[in-house]
Design a protein around this motif. Structure first.
Motif, PDB file in Angstrom:
ATOM      1  N   ALA A  23       0.849  -1.193   0.000  1.00 14.72           N
ATOM      2  CA  ALA A  23       0.000   0.000   0.000  1.00 14.72           C
ATOM      3  C   ALA A  23       0.881   1.238   0.000  1.00 14.72           C
ATOM      4  O   ALA A  23       1.975   1.216   0.569  1.00 14.72           O
ATOM      5  CB  ALA A  23      -0.912   0.002   1.214  1.00 14.72           C
ATOM      6  N   PRO A  24       0.412   2.315  -0.626  1.00 10.97           N
ATOM      7  CA  PRO A  24       1.219   3.544  -0.666  1.00 10.97           C
ATOM      8  C   PRO A  24       1.108   4.341   0.621  1.00 10.97           C
ATOM      9  O   PRO A  24       0.023   4.508   1.180  1.00 10.97           O
ATOM     10  CB  PRO A  24       0.599   4.318  -1.828  1.00 10.97           C
ATOM     11  CG  PRO A  24      -0.814   3.859  -1.864  1.00 10.97           C
ATOM     12  CD  PRO A  24      -0.812   2.438  -1.412  1.00 10.97           C
ATOM     13  N   TYR A  25       2.252   4.835   1.073  1.00  7.23           N
ATOM     14  CA  TYR A  25       2.316   5.730   2.216  1.00  7.23           C
ATOM     15  C   TYR A  25       3.024   7.012   1.781  1.00  7.23           C
ATOM     16  O   TYR A  25       3.921   6.977   0.925  1.00  7.23           O
ATOM     17  CB  TYR A  25       3.073   5.079   3.380  1.00  7.23           C
ATOM     18  CG  TYR A  25       2.320   3.943   4.029  1.00  7.23           C
ATOM     19  CD1 TYR A  25       2.365   2.658   3.491  1.00  7.23           C
ATOM     20  CD2 TYR A  25       1.551   4.148   5.161  1.00  7.23           C
ATOM     21  CE1 TYR A  25       1.676   1.603   4.070  1.00  7.23           C
ATOM     22  CE2 TYR A  25       0.860   3.110   5.759  1.00  7.23           C
ATOM     23  CZ  TYR A  25       0.928   1.845   5.204  1.00  7.23           C
ATOM     24  OH  TYR A  25       0.235   0.808   5.789  1.00  7.23           O
ATOM     25  N   TRP A  26       2.618   8.114   2.417  1.00 12.61           N
ATOM     26  CA  TRP A  26       3.142   9.426   2.033  1.00 12.61           C
ATOM     27  C   TRP A  26       3.703  10.167   3.232  1.00 12.61           C
ATOM     28  O   TRP A  26       3.189  10.051   4.346  1.00 12.61           O
ATOM     29  CB  TRP A  26       2.034  10.278   1.421  1.00 12.61           C
ATOM     30  CG  TRP A  26       1.508   9.735   0.126  1.00 12.61           C
ATOM     31  CD1 TRP A  26       0.475   8.868  -0.043  1.00 12.61           C
ATOM     32  CD2 TRP A  26       2.006  10.029  -1.187  1.00 12.61           C
ATOM     33  NE1 TRP A  26       0.290   8.603  -1.378  1.00 12.61           N
ATOM     34  CE2 TRP A  26       1.222   9.300  -2.102  1.00 12.61           C
ATOM     35  CE3 TRP A  26       3.040  10.830  -1.678  1.00 12.61           C
ATOM     36  CZ2 TRP A  26       1.428   9.346  -3.479  1.00 12.61           C
ATOM     37  CZ3 TRP A  26       3.247  10.891  -3.041  1.00 12.61           C
ATOM     38  CH2 TRP A  26       2.456  10.153  -3.933  1.00 12.61           C
ATOM     39  N   GLY A  27       4.744  10.942   2.963  1.00  7.26           N
ATOM     40  CA  GLY A  27       5.234  11.862   3.964  1.00  7.26           C
ATOM     41  C   GLY A  27       4.377  13.105   4.006  1.00  7.26           C
ATOM     42  O   GLY A  27       3.445  13.271   3.219  1.00  7.26           O
ATOM     43  N   GLN A  28       4.720  14.016   4.915  1.00  6.20           N
ATOM     44  CA  GLN A  28       3.904  15.214   5.108  1.00  6.20           C
ATOM     45  C   GLN A  28       4.214  16.287   4.076  1.00  6.20           C
ATOM     46  O   GLN A  28       3.457  17.247   3.936  1.00  6.20           O
ATOM     47  CB  GLN A  28       4.136  15.773   6.534  1.00  6.20           C
ATOM     48  CG  GLN A  28       5.438  16.549   6.717  1.00  6.20           C
ATOM     49  CD  GLN A  28       6.655  15.667   6.891  1.00  6.20           C
ATOM     50  OE1 GLN A  28       6.595  14.435   6.793  1.00  6.20           O
ATOM     51  NE2 GLN A  28       7.789  16.296   7.158  1.00  6.20           N
TER      52      GLN A  28
END
Length: 121
Positions: A108-113
């Motif tokens: 699954a994709p995760y993103w930084g802020q």
């Protein structure tokens, strides 16, 4: 929980350099791709550079020859060295990683802020 924490943005003059870093932490089983995207005001988010776990890299045409992505699989980190920066590189840069938290789960994709990069004279 998984977290991606970015650092290294800022203000730089045209022709200058910046280095962005991103560290993934938390409940991580595997990461396949790690990379950087950016979004300028009024524009869609676009891919800047991507690195696979095997070391393959992909760059947007607009940054080829100027930006270099590097990845440390053991530390779950990815960096982006940006040289010869141009006005049009101004954007919020986001770290992205495709992560699975269990051996049986899907990636699954995760993103930084996001971190602001501003190129201005």
């Amino acid at each position: 929980q998984v977290q991606l924490v970015e650092s290294g943005g800022g203000l730089v003059q045209p022709g200058g350099s910046l280095r962005l870093s991103c560290a993934a932490s938390g409940n991580i089983r595997d990461i396949n791709t790690m990379g950087w995207y950016r979004q300028a005001p009024g524009k869609q988010r676009e891919l800047v550079a991507l690195a696979t776990s095997s070391g393959s890299t992909t760059y947007a045409d607009s940054v080829k020859g100027r930006f270099t992505i590097s990845r440390d699989n053991a530390k779950n980190t990815v960096s982006l060295q940006m040289n010869s920066l141009k006005f049009e590189d101004t954007a919020v840069y986001y770290c992205n990683a495709n992560i699975r938290t269990r051996i049986w789960s899907t990636f699954a994709p995760y993103w930084g802020q996001g971190t602001q990069v501003t190129v201005s004279s």
